[in-house]
Design a protein around this motif. Structure first.
Motif, PDB file in Angstrom:
ATOM      1  N   VAL A   1       0.859  -1.075  -0.149  1.00  0.00           N
ATOM      2  CA  VAL A   1      -0.082   0.000  -0.004  1.00  0.00           C
ATOM      3  C   VAL A   1       0.859   1.266   0.018  1.00  0.00           C
ATOM      4  N   LEU A   2       1.825   1.164   0.977  1.00  0.00           N
ATOM      5  CA  LEU A   2       2.871   2.460   0.842  1.00  0.00           C
ATOM      6  C   LEU A   2       3.744   2.680  -0.465  1.00  0.00           C
ATOM      7  N   TRP A   3       3.952   1.463  -0.931  1.00  0.00           N
ATOM      8  CA  TRP A   3       4.665   1.796  -2.260  1.00  0.00           C
ATOM      9  C   TRP A   3       3.663   2.437  -3.315  1.00  0.00           C
ATOM     10  N   TRP A   4       2.534   1.920  -3.422  1.00  0.00           N
ATOM     11  CA  TRP A   4       1.409   2.335  -4.329  1.00  0.00           C
ATOM     12  C   TRP A   4       1.349   3.749  -4.034  1.00  0.00           C
ATOM     13  N   GLN A   5       1.125   4.104  -2.881  1.00  0.00           N
ATOM     14  CA  GLN A   5       1.031   5.655  -2.632  1.00  0.00           C
ATOM     15  C   GLN A   5       1.934   6.356  -3.148  1.00  0.00           C
ATOM     16  N   ALA A   6       3.304   5.897  -2.718  1.00  0.00           N
ATOM     17  CA  ALA A   6       4.409   6.709  -3.339  1.00  0.00           C
ATOM     18  C   ALA A   6       4.609   6.598  -4.831  1.00  0.00           C
ATOM     19  N   SER A   7       4.178   5.571  -5.468  1.00  0.00           N
ATOM     20  CA  SER A   7       4.239   5.667  -7.088  1.00  0.00           C
ATOM     21  C   SER A   7       3.204   6.721  -7.482  1.00  0.00           C
ATOM     22  N   GLU A   8       2.006   6.730  -7.075  1.00  0.00           N
ATOM     23  CA  GLU A   8       1.085   7.563  -7.446  1.00  0.00           C
ATOM     24  C   GLU A   8       1.707   8.939  -7.238  1.00  0.00           C
ATOM     25  N   GLN A   9       2.698   9.142  -6.625  1.00  0.00           N
ATOM     26  CA  GLN A   9       3.317  10.813  -6.377  1.00  0.00           C
ATOM     27  C   GLN A   9       4.657  10.802  -7.221  1.00  0.00           C
ATOM     28  N   GLY A  10       4.737   9.868  -8.270  1.00  0.00           N
ATOM     29  CA  GLY A  10       5.750  10.099  -9.148  1.00  0.00           C
ATOM     30  C   GLY A  10       7.193   9.085  -8.797  1.00  0.00           C
ATOM     31  N   ASN A  11       6.905   8.472  -7.573  1.00  0.00           N
ATOM     32  CA  ASN A  11       8.181   7.715  -7.357  1.00  0.00           C
ATOM     33  C   ASN A  11       8.541   6.617  -8.283  1.00  0.00           C
ATOM     34  N   GLU A  12       9.584   6.639  -8.875  1.00  0.00           N
ATOM     35  CA  GLU A  12       9.974   5.614 -10.037  1.00  0.00           C
ATOM     36  C   GLU A  12      10.556   4.205  -9.158  1.00  0.00           C
ATOM     37  N   HIS A  13      11.243   4.441  -8.183  1.00  0.00           N
ATOM     38  CA  HIS A  13      11.447   3.261  -7.559  1.00  0.00           C
ATOM     39  C   HIS A  13      10.357   2.428  -7.020  1.00  0.00           C
ATOM     40  N   ALA A  14       9.410   3.396  -6.476  1.00  0.00           N
ATOM     41  CA  ALA A  14       8.275   2.532  -5.797  1.00  0.00           C
ATOM     42  C   ALA A  14       7.422   1.945  -7.066  1.00  0.00           C
ATOM     43  N   ALA A  15       7.054   2.465  -8.234  1.00  0.00           N
ATOM     44  CA  ALA A  15       6.546   2.196  -9.247  1.00  0.00           C
ATOM     45  C   ALA A  15       7.178   0.557  -9.626  1.00  0.00           C
ATOM     46  N   LEU A  16       8.317   0.672  -9.682  1.00  0.00           N
ATOM     47  CA  LEU A  16       9.198  -0.715  -9.941  1.00  0.00           C
ATOM     48  C   LEU A  16       8.986  -1.575  -9.088  1.00  0.00           C
TER      49      LEU A  16
END
Length: 435
Positions: free
Chosen positions: A314-329
């Motif tokens: 859930v946390l990685w998903w929230q971060a990825s939605e704010q443009g964090n490429e590492h989180a999206a990966l």
């Protein structure tokens, strides 16, 4: 959804703005992503900090600029120093004896706010006048502020505007911002939201967070411009992250470096709830990397593996939605390998596409692999080659794994029907390579 987000960030941004000083903002601690491995270089060491020791050495030798910076270290409590307004005041006084104008301005701030001294607007004005005479033009903004408020002088909006104008002519962010406020509220001038927004834009371009806040409110409420909640949220968030809780980020980082993972996780989770992307990714990293050692608490005691994976997801998903490429990966990896969620190659490919759009070489390689093997994407060797090539162009250090992948593609393209190639692809498939 947008309305709730706008309201939340507006409240946080308002709190942040109320903590800013009238002339200068306190230095902001640079957000540190602990997965980058650079956190030790960012940590504070107090008087043992190398940067502070160099500055103090230069200040002791009579360098006025170093004296000013030594004062800032003590004034704001930077790099682990305890805040000491008395020491800061002493360094600023030594600096002004050598004609250092930035110290004159901050002394004016100290007297105007009564920080460690008795509040004295007359002395504040005197220090601002000395700074202005030394061609430090942002001091005109402080003088205008005293006149618009009537602090230590008779309230005079005409003079206030003149001083703001003098500061703005030198592209001072504060002067531009305060002119915008005058036009927005009709203080001494005819109210004009369009003119106000122009000044706020110019001030924001110079980095003034209060100007971002005013533009956010204008987009939020549709004042002088068409309402745009998405832009309002972006601007509110930018201001909110400069609030006084940046000290919580430092506390979390220092706890992490000392091995107190439970405290670090708790602090990052608290900031993550406020929507801070770096805190979201740091909390997720601790959960993923340290497992049981993260001291994560679930519904009945310590988190089970499933609870920990789910919370990190859930946390990685929230971060990825704010443009964090590492989180999206990492979201892609979670779906690809079934970590904390059901295995889903299609959603893995979607997450890798998001990371790829942010120029992530590993995501490009992963997409090439998925096209090569038809996992979540159509089997397409030409697209596979394109993504492998893009990964190498983006990150030259990926030459070895990309070379192996391209060799595999060449074999499949030219000898797909041979017995050895078919046997190898049936029984010898390698997992995705980490670049």
């Amino acid at each position: 959804m947008y309305d709730k987000s706008a309201t939340l960030y507006a409240e946080l941004a308002e709190l942040a703005v109320s903590s800013f000083m009238m002339s200068k903002d306190s230095p902001l601690m640079e957000p540190v992503r602990i997965h980058s491995g650079t956190e030790e270089t960012k940590l504070a060491k107090g008087e043992e900090d190398e940067e502070f020791q160099i500055i103090e050495y230069e200040a002791d030798r009579g360098n006025s600029e170093a004296m000013y910076h030594a004062g800032l270290f003590h004034f704001y409590g930077l790099r682990g120093l305890r805040r000491d307004h008395k020491k800061a005041f002493s360094w600023f006084l030594k600096a002004v004896e050598k004609g250092e104008p930035k110290s004159m301005e901050i002394l004016a701030e100290i007297y105007a706010r009564g920080i460690g001294v008795e509040r004295n607007y007359t002395k504040a004005l005197e220090w601002l006048q000395r700074a202005a005479m030394s061609n430090y033009f942002s001091a005109y903004n402080g003088m205008g502020y005293l006149y618009v408020k009537g602090y230590g002088v008779e309230k005079n909006l005409t003079k206030a505007k003149e001083y703001f104008k003098l500061a703005s002519e030198k592209k001072d962010a504060g002067g531009l911002y305060n002119l915008g406020i005058m036009y927005l509220k009709g203080i001494g001038v005819k109210k004009d939201a369009a003119v106000a927004s122009q000044y706020f834009v110019l001030s924001a371009q110079k980095g003034q967070p209060k100007a971002f806040y005013q533009l956010a409110k204008m987009f939020h409420k549709g004042i002088g411009m068409k309402p745009n909640l998405a832009k309002a949220i972006t601007l509110y968030k930018l201001v909110a992250e400069r609030g006084p809780w940046s000290s919580m980020s430092r506390w979390a980082l220092e706890s992490y470096a000392k091995g107190n993972l439970g405290k670090a996780l708790l602090l990052y989770l608290r900031m993550a709830e406020l929507g801070f992307e770096v805190a979201q990714s740091n909390a997720a990293w601790i959960l993923d990397k340290y497992g049981d050692g993260s001291m994560c608490f679930g519904e009945s005691g310590f988190c089970t593996d499933a609870e920990r994976y789910q919370r990190a997801h859930v946390l990685w998903w929230q971060a990825s939605e704010q443009g964090n490429e590492h989180a999206a990966l990492l979201i892609g990896d979670a779906y690809y390998y079934g970590r904390g969620t059901e295995r889903d190659y299609v959603r893995a490919a979607e997450a890798y596409m998001q990371a790829k759009s942010q120029t992530n070489a590993q995501a490009m390689f992963n997409l090439g692999y998925m096209y090569e093997h038809g996992e979540g994407l159509p089997l397409d060797l030409h697209l596979a080659k394109r993504y492998y090539d893009e990964a190498l162009d983006t990150d030259p250090s990926a030459k070895f794994p990309v070379t192996l992948a391209l060799a595999s593609l060449w074999l499949r393209t030219n000898y797909a029907s041979s017995f050895m190639v078919r046997t190898c692809y049936n029984y010898c498939l390698l997992p995705k390579v980490v670049l």
